[in-house]
Design a protein around this motif. Structure first.
Motif, mmCIF file in Angstrom:
data_model
loop_
_atom_site.group_PDB
_atom_site.id
_atom_site.type_symbol
_atom_site.label_atom_id
_atom_site.label_comp_id
_atom_site.label_asym_id
_atom_site.label_seq_id
_atom_site.Cartn_x
_atom_site.Cartn_y
_atom_site.Cartn_z
ATOM 1 N N ALA A 1 2.174 40.321 -110.096
ATOM 2 C CA ALA A 1 2.015 41.000 -108.809
ATOM 3 C C ALA A 1 1.497 40.047 -107.737
ATOM 4 O O ALA A 1 1.880 40.149 -106.573
ATOM 5 C CB ALA A 1 1.088 42.199 -108.950
ATOM 6 N N ALA B 1 0.927 48.728 -108.653
ATOM 7 C CA ALA B 1 1.643 47.460 -108.507
ATOM 8 C C ALA B 1 0.778 46.284 -108.934
ATOM 9 O O ALA B 1 1.270 45.308 -109.502
ATOM 10 C CB ALA B 1 2.104 47.264 -107.065
ATOM 11 N N MET B 2 -0.530 46.386 -108.690
ATOM 12 C CA MET B 2 -1.433 45.284 -109.040
ATOM 13 C C MET B 2 -1.624 45.164 -110.549
ATOM 14 O O MET B 2 -2.005 44.106 -111.039
ATOM 15 C CB MET B 2 -2.791 45.458 -108.361
ATOM 16 N N ASP C 1 4.271 38.102 -106.013
ATOM 17 C CA ASP C 1 5.154 38.868 -105.126
ATOM 18 C C ASP C 1 4.423 39.098 -103.809
ATOM 19 O O ASP C 1 3.406 39.793 -103.775
ATOM 20 C CB ASP C 1 5.512 40.197 -105.785
ATOM 21 N N ALA D 1 3.815 42.905 -102.864
ATOM 22 C CA ALA D 1 2.829 43.542 -103.751
ATOM 23 C C ALA D 1 1.433 43.000 -103.476
ATOM 24 O O ALA D 1 0.460 43.763 -103.447
ATOM 25 C CB ALA D 1 3.211 43.318 -105.213
ATOM 26 N N ARG D 2 1.313 41.704 -103.253
ATOM 27 C CA ARG D 2 0.003 41.106 -102.970
ATOM 28 C C ARG D 2 -0.539 41.603 -101.633
ATOM 29 O O ARG D 2 -1.724 41.905 -101.506
ATOM 30 C CB ARG D 2 0.106 39.579 -102.974
ATOM 31 N N GLN E 1 0.748 45.284 -112.716
ATOM 32 C CA GLN E 1 1.923 44.646 -113.309
ATOM 33 C C GLN E 1 1.768 43.131 -113.306
ATOM 34 O O GLN E 1 1.171 42.551 -112.400
ATOM 35 C CB GLN E 1 3.182 45.048 -112.553
ATOM 36 N N TRP F 1 2.967 50.682 -104.100
ATOM 37 C CA TRP F 1 2.475 49.340 -103.763
ATOM 38 C C TRP F 1 0.975 49.207 -103.970
ATOM 39 O O TRP F 1 0.415 48.165 -103.722
ATOM 40 C CB TRP F 1 2.800 48.994 -102.311
#
Length: 152
Positions: A79, A73-74, A82, A85-86, A76, A69
């Protein structure tokens, strides 16, 4: 390694909360009761600030290297759309670092204050805001049962 850091990060939050609550309480009682600033007040404030920075270091280890996470994740696409994820990739990290900085600034301001009442007042203000930010940004298992309050 990821699981170990995650467990450490999860469990050490309780030290942040315990020492934070004690430090804020002592600062409030010292400020309103015009009590002298004693070694225990300094110790509690140092413990709160110290555990805050320990949490930041463990969290940054998760963020930059191990957590699915974190920074990965950032990178992608989508992100920021989501919420999970944020939260972990941006909001949680930024606000927790801000809270640690506020706790440290409170310690510095306390050391520069000349009288006990002012020391307590400064600690109460800075630590109170830092603790509030921490409480808001902890991903409590109360709202998300998939996230345990105590990891094993």
């Amino acid at each position: 390694m990821y699981q170990t850091l995650l467990v450490l990060h999860s469990w050490s939050r309780w030290f942040v909360l315990i020492f934070g609550l004690i430090a804020v309480y002592r600062a409030y009682v010292g400020w309103t009761g015009r009590r002298p600033f004693v070694g225990a007040d300094n110790g509690m404030s140092a413990a709160f600030s110290g555990f805050m920075w320990l949490q930041v270091l463990i969290g940054l280890g998760l963020y930059f290297g191990l957590s699915p996470w974190g920074l990965n994740a950032m990178k992608q696409a989508g992100a920021m759309k989501d919420p999970t994820a944020r939260f972990f990739g941006m909001e949680h990290v930024v606000v927790m670092i801000l809270a640690a900085v506020l706790a440290q600034v409170g310690r510095i301001a306390m050391k520069k204050a000349t009288d006990s009442t002012l020391k307590h007042k400064k600690l109460f203000t800075y630590f109170g805001i830092a603790l509030l930010l921490v409480l808001l940004m902890i991903p409590w298992g109360i709202w998300n049962p998939a996230r345990p309050l105590f990891r094993f």
